[in-house]
Design a protein around this motif. Structure first.
Motif, PDB file in Angstrom:
ATOM      1  N   PHE A 191      -1.135   0.720 -11.871  1.00 53.85           N
ATOM      2  CA  PHE A 191      -0.407   1.894 -11.403  1.00 53.85           C
ATOM      3  C   PHE A 191      -1.113   2.456 -10.174  1.00 53.85           C
ATOM      4  CE2 PHE A 191       0.602   2.026 -16.051  1.00 53.85           C
ATOM      5  CZ  PHE A 191       1.927   1.654 -15.910  1.00 53.85           C
ATOM      6  N   MET A 192      -0.308   2.933  -9.216  1.00 55.39           N
ATOM      7  CA  MET A 192      -0.819   3.357  -7.916  1.00 55.39           C
ATOM      8  C   MET A 192      -0.410   4.805  -7.636  1.00 55.39           C
ATOM      9  SD  MET A 192       0.516  -0.079  -5.934  1.00 55.39           S
ATOM     10  CE  MET A 192      -0.305   0.283  -4.372  1.00 55.39           C
ATOM     11  N   PHE A 193      -1.321   5.554  -6.990  1.00 49.09           N
ATOM     12  CA  PHE A 193      -1.066   6.948  -6.645  1.00 49.09           C
ATOM     13  C   PHE A 193      -1.643   7.218  -5.246  1.00 49.09           C
ATOM     14  CE2 PHE A 193      -2.107   6.369 -11.108  1.00 49.09           C
ATOM     15  CZ  PHE A 193      -0.955   6.821 -11.747  1.00 49.09           C
ATOM     16  N   GLY A 194      -1.059   8.177  -4.545  1.00 44.68           N
ATOM     17  CA  GLY A 194      -1.591   8.485  -3.220  1.00 44.68           C
ATOM     18  C   GLY A 194      -1.115   9.816  -2.686  1.00 44.68           C
ATOM     19  N   ILE A 195      -1.890  10.356  -1.770  1.00 40.64           N
ATOM     20  CA  ILE A 195      -1.542  11.573  -1.051  1.00 40.64           C
ATOM     21  C   ILE A 195      -2.133  11.457   0.354  1.00 40.64           C
ATOM     22  CG2 ILE A 195      -3.591  12.838  -1.846  1.00 40.64           C
ATOM     23  CD1 ILE A 195      -1.820  15.370  -1.904  1.00 40.64           C
ATOM     24  N   ALA A 196      -1.423  11.993   1.346  1.00 40.07           N
ATOM     25  CA  ALA A 196      -1.904  11.908   2.726  1.00 40.07           C
ATOM     26  C   ALA A 196      -1.400  13.090   3.533  1.00 40.07           C
ATOM     27  CB  ALA A 196      -1.453  10.600   3.376  1.00 40.07           C
ATOM     28  N   ALA A 243      -5.845  10.004   4.215  1.00 43.97           N
ATOM     29  CA  ALA A 243      -5.152   9.545   3.008  1.00 43.97           C
ATOM     30  C   ALA A 243      -6.151   9.267   1.900  1.00 43.97           C
ATOM     31  CB  ALA A 243      -4.340   8.286   3.300  1.00 43.97           C
ATOM     32  N   LEU A 244      -5.734   9.548   0.681  1.00 38.14           N
ATOM     33  CA  LEU A 244      -6.550   9.291  -0.511  1.00 38.14           C
ATOM     34  C   LEU A 244      -5.665   8.630  -1.557  1.00 38.14           C
ATOM     35  CD1 LEU A 244      -9.330   9.704  -1.906  1.00 38.14           C
ATOM     36  CD2 LEU A 244      -8.402  11.848  -2.831  1.00 38.14           C
ATOM     37  N   GLY A 245      -6.146   7.531  -2.137  1.00 39.71           N
ATOM     38  CA  GLY A 245      -5.363   6.806  -3.127  1.00 39.71           C
ATOM     39  C   GLY A 245      -6.193   6.425  -4.341  1.00 39.71           C
ATOM     40  N   ALA A 246      -5.506   6.122  -5.440  1.00 39.73           N
ATOM     41  CA  ALA A 246      -6.158   5.686  -6.674  1.00 39.73           C
ATOM     42  C   ALA A 246      -5.299   4.622  -7.332  1.00 39.73           C
ATOM     43  CB  ALA A 246      -6.363   6.865  -7.622  1.00 39.73           C
ATOM     44  N   ASN A 247      -5.965   3.636  -7.944  1.00 42.09           N
ATOM     45  CA  ASN A 247      -5.292   2.596  -8.718  1.00 42.09           C
ATOM     46  C   ASN A 247      -5.838   2.601 -10.140  1.00 42.09           C
ATOM     47  OD1 ASN A 247      -3.737   1.598  -6.566  1.00 42.09           O
ATOM     48  ND2 ASN A 247      -5.422   0.307  -5.863  1.00 42.09           N
ATOM     49  N   TYR A 248      -4.937   2.478 -11.112  1.00 37.68           N
ATOM     50  CA  TYR A 248      -5.352   2.384 -12.511  1.00 37.68           C
ATOM     51  C   TYR A 248      -4.862   1.053 -13.076  1.00 37.68           C
ATOM     52  CZ  TYR A 248      -5.732   3.249 -17.507  1.00 37.68           C
ATOM     53  OH  TYR A 248      -6.031   3.149 -18.839  1.00 37.68           O
ATOM     54  N   GLY A 286       0.774  -1.234   0.000  1.00 43.68           N
ATOM     55  CA  GLY A 286       0.000   0.000   0.000  1.00 43.68           C
ATOM     56  C   GLY A 286       0.800   1.275   0.000  1.00 43.68           C
ATOM     57  N   LEU A 287       2.136   1.195  -0.033  1.00 43.75           N
ATOM     58  CA  LEU A 287       2.947   2.410  -0.024  1.00 43.75           C
ATOM     59  C   LEU A 287       2.590   3.316  -1.200  1.00 43.75           C
ATOM     60  CD1 LEU A 287       5.266   4.205   0.956  1.00 43.75           C
ATOM     61  CD2 LEU A 287       6.858   2.703  -0.270  1.00 43.75           C
ATOM     62  N   LEU A 341       3.767  -8.689  -7.179  1.00 40.50           N
ATOM     63  CA  LEU A 341       4.910  -7.902  -6.736  1.00 40.50           C
ATOM     64  C   LEU A 341       4.515  -6.434  -6.786  1.00 40.50           C
ATOM     65  CD1 LEU A 341       7.891  -7.569  -5.914  1.00 40.50           C
ATOM     66  CD2 LEU A 341       8.442  -7.467  -8.359  1.00 40.50           C
ATOM     67  N   GLU A 342       4.662  -5.767  -5.656  1.00 39.35           N
ATOM     68  CA  GLU A 342       4.297  -4.355  -5.563  1.00 39.35           C
ATOM     69  C   GLU A 342       5.507  -3.544  -5.133  1.00 39.35           C
ATOM     70  OE1 GLU A 342       0.490  -3.377  -3.642  1.00 39.35           O
ATOM     71  OE2 GLU A 342       1.599  -1.914  -2.443  1.00 39.35           O
ATOM     72  N   VAL A 343       5.770  -2.450  -5.840  1.00 43.89           N
ATOM     73  CA  VAL A 343       6.847  -1.539  -5.461  1.00 43.89           C
ATOM     74  C   VAL A 343       6.272  -0.130  -5.373  1.00 43.89           C
ATOM     75  CG1 VAL A 343       8.694  -2.938  -6.446  1.00 43.89           C
ATOM     76  CG2 VAL A 343       7.564  -1.225  -7.863  1.00 43.89           C
TER      77      VAL A 343
END
Length: 437
Positions: free
Chosen positions: A349-354, A336-341, A35-36, A392-394
């Motif tokens: 692809f993963m994005f986030g802001i907190a 925190a708010l996140g989005a996955n595409y 989840g990073l 695998l998540e990075v």
């Protein structure tokens, strides 16, 4: 005898592995699983791998029959002090301890985690997790203007968390667990610095282990909407350890250390510390075949830490305070708010802001050992599935920390005043591998 030694050595080795620089506010570590890339948004709702055991054990009911997950996160904080008129302590004759700003008190730290989830039947799951929920490390260049207050401060924890989850029906799952948690703290500061720059260092070490618990519930409101609630209890420690004094190798420094030790400066010590509880509300919403939104609001009860009284329990000064850390923490929120595409079936692809609130109330209660402030997370990541059973998540994160003022006045204790500000930031890099079998 060999078995007794191994039982003592193993927790010590694990604590070294689970040491880390605080990435979240206070000395909390969020690097407990995947989840990073989303800034850990949706942590109690997404239940995408076995690391849900830490965030919300009820999420195990959404996993396959057997799953394992493990990861490693590298954290690089930076704390650079800028002096604005500090004064050295009375034990720092000649101003030797005021020779510098201490350099960068941050350094790389590495935080592992590991989890196993197992279905006993289609509705009942058990699991176990290994993580480090709290940690901090600051280390200044000696001698600096605040050496009488802190040269080095290091907190390590390890948390072993057996858990169970039960699917009540297709809409509701419940989870619970208990934790064995061990803490170690190391604290170094200068108690005497002479005009000839001969120094005497105090090394304080404390440790304890204690028990806690956690519960969670997961609501599957629809195939596209999940809501998770979880609570992790506070843990009360009754630590004990020692404070030792050592010279810097010079005749004057070693002689001064021996005199202070004979006067009661070295002794056994103890301190009570209650690490905070945490409540999380999370939402996971599938917007379309490709887009998913994640949200998180968490509360942490940092007010459990006010003054930390480290008391002597042996020697001629038994019953007196060896050190009082006046933290005066307040409770905090994190949003925190996140989005996955979903780019392809194999790549996401993963994005986030907190926004992460500090428990430090003001410059006058900010400690040189923990120069914490509010922080804003900006994160990106990617998830790759080389096979249906493997992920695998990075991820990477940059934590913006505004200019951090400090006015820590310990003149009455002979440790002077540290007055100035910190230029701070944090970089985080992490990887998590999960597999069903």
């Amino acid at each position: 005898m060999a078995r007794q030694i191994s039982m003592k050595v193993l927790p010590a080795l694990l604590l070294v592995a689970f040491s880390g620089a605080a990435s979240a506010s206070g000395f909390q570590l969020l690097e407990a699983g995947s989840g990073l890339g989303n800034a850990y948004a949706g942590s109690a709702a997404k239940s995408s791998d076995a690391s849900t055991i830490f965030w919300n054990p009820a999420g195990m009911t959404q996993l396959q029959a057997r799953e394992v997950s493990g990861g490693l996160t590298a954290v690089r904080p930076s704390f650079k002090f800028n002096d604005k008129g500090s004064t050295v302590g009375v034990f720092s004759a000649g101003g030797a301890a005021g020779a510098g700003d201490g350099g960068d008190a941050g350094s790389w730290a590495f935080i592992p985690n590991g989890y196993l989830s197992w279905a006993l039947n289609k509705d009942l799951y058990i699991g176990v997790g290994l993580s480090g929920p709290f940690g901090n490390a600051t280390k200044y260049d000696k001698f600096w203007r605040g050496s009488a207050q802190s040269d080095e401060f290091d907190i390590k924890t390890i948390n072993i968390n057996p858990s169970i989850a039960y699917r009540v029906n297709e809409k509701v799952s419940l989870g619970a667990g208990f934790s064995w948690q061990k803490i170690e703290a190391e604290y170094y500061r200068q108690v005497a610095v002479t005009p000839g720059r001969a120094g005497v260092e105090s090394h304080m070490s404390l440790s304890d282990d204690a028990w806690g618990w956690n519960i969670g519930v997961l609501f599957t409101l629809s195939p596209s909407t999940k809501v998770g609630l979880s609570y992790r209890s506070a843990i009360q420690y009754h630590t004990d350890g020692k404070v030792k004094l050592s010279g810097d190798g010079t005749t004057l420094g070693n002689t001064t250390a021996n005199l202070l030790t004979a006067a009661g400066g070295a002794s056994d010590v103890e301190a009570d510390l209650k690490v905070p509880d945490t409540f999380i509300l999370s939402v996971s919403q599938q917007l379309s075949d490709r887009w998913e939104m994640l949200g998180d609001v968490s509360w942490t009860g940092w007010s459990s830490i006010q003054d930390v009284d480290i008391m002597r329990t042996s020697g001629v000064l038994s019953g007196s305070a060896a050190q009082i850390l006046q933290a005066d923490f307040q409770n905090t929120y994190r949003v925190a708010l996140g989005a996955n595409y979903k780019y392809t079936d194999a790549i996401k692809f993963m994005f986030g802001i907190a926004y992460d609130q500090t428990p430090v109330k003001s410059a006058s209660t900010r400690l040189t050992s923990l120069p914490d402030n509010d922080r804003t997370w900006f994160t990106v990541g990617t998830q790759w599935k080389p096979a249906k059973e493997q992920t695998l998540e990075v991820g990477a994160a940059y934590l913006y920390i505004p200019n951090t003022k400090i006015n820590q006045n310990e003149t009455a204790q002979g440790r002077g005043t540290v007055l100035g500000n910190y230029d701070s930031s944090v970089w985080i890099l992490g990887a998590q591998y999960s597999m069903a079998f």
